[in-house]
Write a protein that holds these residues in place. Structure first.
Motif, short mmCIF file in Angstrom:
data_model
loop_
_atom_site.label_atom_id
_atom_site.label_comp_id
_atom_site.label_asym_id
_atom_site.label_seq_id
_atom_site.Cartn_x
_atom_site.Cartn_y
_atom_site.Cartn_z
N UNK A 222 0.73 -1.50 -0.05
CA UNK A 222 -0.13 0.28 0.27
C UNK A 222 0.70 1.27 0.34
N UNK A 223 2.03 0.73 0.94
CA UNK A 223 2.83 2.50 0.75
C UNK A 223 3.83 2.42 -0.26
N UNK A 230 4.86 -0.27 -7.88
CA UNK A 230 4.45 -1.79 -7.84
C UNK A 230 2.50 -1.33 -7.76
N UNK A 231 1.45 -1.99 -9.08
CA UNK A 231 0.19 -1.62 -8.97
C UNK A 231 -0.20 -2.50 -8.01
N UNK A 232 -1.24 -2.58 -7.08
CA UNK A 232 -1.69 -3.36 -6.13
C UNK A 232 -2.84 -3.45 -5.51
N UNK A 233 -3.78 -4.52 -5.77
CA UNK A 233 -5.00 -4.32 -5.37
C UNK A 233 -4.61 -5.05 -3.84
N UNK A 267 4.50 -5.42 -10.66
CA UNK A 267 5.81 -4.57 -10.98
C UNK A 267 5.29 -3.82 -11.98
N UNK A 268 5.36 -2.47 -11.54
CA UNK A 268 4.87 -1.68 -12.94
C UNK A 268 6.37 -1.72 -14.27
N UNK A 274 13.52 0.14 -11.72
CA UNK A 274 13.68 0.53 -10.48
C UNK A 274 14.29 -0.60 -10.02
N UNK A 275 14.03 -1.63 -9.79
CA UNK A 275 14.35 -2.10 -8.96
C UNK A 275 15.68 -3.15 -9.80
#
Length: 478
Positions: A222-223, A230-233, A267-268, A274-275
């Motif tokens: 969420x952070x 990331x895109x996070x559900x 991961x976007x 970035x990774x």
């Protein structure tokens, strides 16, 4: 995840596109806006944080409202300070001014913008490894100091765990048999860090650990979503009320709809960038498709040796696009020579690369027909391309090429089903194969024959292969 072997190559979007993505992320755009808003009257505390009295104005500047507005504004300010968008001018007076790096977001190159974004990412990752604020309050002693021993929190271990999870997500995203651009279920990601690979049915204790990890990761992702990693559900709020219930429903057999309730993350394109940057910084070999396009054929053949087939083909196509076909073919053939351990796989990659070159390459292949290492490869190419007047190979050349091909497949795939089928086919086609093969003057002859003895399902044939391998070793020793 070991740093001793290269990771799968990643396909990155152009830097200009990634820079636009970075500028549009909620967190960096808020940080930039606060940097422009900061002025002589803005006050910060000794740590560079906005004083409480300033937070409502900062939230208003960002158009934020609600219970979390001040927290979001504070986070954006912290990113602005950490990335150099804001500079603390006088620590004693608590005054600030726009930082030098603020101009990079409007007038810098895409690479400059991405460097600022990477700084913002590091700030958020550090924040994500800190315990929940409520836990910190609960751990405070009478003097207002945090008693970290009560938190059961190891900062280094927490950061390593999150790095490991993100590393696994990178691996899943870049692997040829992974989900690609698709999301990964949070239970699978948590389990990848906790459930031993050789464990059959997870125990209740392990499932509970997975459930606890999911709840931690839910907070952390969420952070990480607002910074664009990331895109996070998130996990369904109804499940959050009973984390133990989530563990009970984790076993295989739930459908995709059920899995999505436990959180989905991907991961976007910006996150992949970035990774990879973080992995390179940590000493990992993390190639990107296109890295070899401006390098020599030797770098291409060696570099793609460990690439999955699709990535190797794409990398080769990019390399060939910059060169004239005939010159490219000659350069590839020259780089494919060698009796070292990597030679067979280089020649396999060369053969695959030459299959992408048109008829213009014909003169280069004819030039090496008499080459002991490349003559077989050249005959295969000319025949498959439909050219006539291709001299028949000698028996010695046929056997040499066979050993070279099997050695290359061993290096590329190990003991795969495809290699096992190749071994069975060779033994079936040539009744006296092993009687002749041990005499082949190739550095990998003994290794290839040992592998054939290991892979062939027929015990009699396998024994013949092992005897031939022993003779080959004796010959090499002599």
């Amino acid at each position: 995840m070991s740093d001793s072997s290269p990771l799968p190559p990643v396909r990155l979007h152009p830097e200009a596109e990634l820079a636009r993505d970075a500028l549009s992320t909620p967190l960096l755009s808020r940080a930039a806006r606060l940097a422009g808003w900061a002025g002589p009257d803005t006050r910060v505390d000794a740590g560079g944080e906005l004083v409480d009295e300033q937070l409502p104005a900062a939230a208003e500047e960002l158009g934020l409202s609600g219970d979390d507005a001040a927290a979001y504004a504070g986070e954006a300010w912290r990113v602005a300070v950490d990335t150099g968008l804001v500079e603390v001018v006088d620590e004693e007076a608590g005054t600030v001014a726009p930082g030098a790096d603020l101009a990079l977001l409007t007038g810098g190159s895409p690479h400059d913008v991405l460097a600022v974004w990477l700084g913002a990412l590091e700030t958020v990752l550090a924040d994500a490894s800190v315990p929940d604020l409520e836990d910190l309050v609960d751990a405070m002693d009478e003097g207002g100091e945090v008693d970290f021993s009560q938190l059961d929190w190891d900062p280094e271990a927490e950061a390593e765990f999150l790095d490991g999870v993100l590393g696994n997500l990178y691996l899943l995203t870049t692997s040829e048999d992974g989900p690609g651009d698709g999301p990964v279920p949070l239970p699978a990601l948590a389990a990848s860090m906790i459930v031993p690979s050789d464990m059959g049915e997870p125990t209740n204790d392990v499932l509970e650990q997975v459930s606890d990890a999911m709840m931690r990761l839910d907070d952390q992702f969420r952070l990480l979503d607002p910074v664009g990693l990331v895109e996070y559900q998130p996990v369904d709020e109804a499940l959050m009320a009973d984390a133990e219930g989530a563990a009970e429903e984790l076993p295989a057999g739930v459908d995709d709809t059920d899995v999505s309730r436990y959180g989905m993350v991907r991961l976007t394109p910006l996150g992949l960038y970035g990774m990879r940057a973080r992995l390179l910084e940590a000493g990992f070999e993390a190639p990107a498709v296109g890295d070899l396009a401006d390098k020599g054929a030797d770098a291409l053949l060696d570099g793609t040796a460990t690439f999955p087939q699709t990535a190797a083909r794409t990398e080769t196509e990019l390399w060939l696009a910059r060169r004239e076909p005939l010159a490219a073919a000659r350069e590839l053939l020259a780089a494919a020579r060698g009796s070292d351990a990597g030679g067979p796989l280089r020649r396999l990659r060369c053969q695959q690369a030459l299959s992408l070159v048109g008829a213009e390459a014909e003169p280069a292949l004819r030039e090496v027909l008499d080459d002991p290492e490349l003559g077989g490869l050249a005959r295969v190419w000319l025949t498959e391309a439909g050219f006539g007047d291709v001299p028949a190979p000698s028996q010695d050349l046929v056997f040499w090429l066979t050993v070279d091909t099997v050695a290359a497949q061993l290096a590329a795939e190990g003991n795969s089903d495809e290699l096992r089928a190749l071994v069975e086919g060779l033994a079936a086609q040539h009744s006296g194969f092993f009687a002749a093969a041990w005499r082949v003057d190739h550095p990998a002859t003994a290794d290839v024959l040992e592998a054939m003895g290991r892979l062939h399902p027929d015990k009699k044939v396998a024994k013949e292969a092992r005897k031939a391998a022993f003779k080959a070793r004796s010959q090499q020793g002599g």
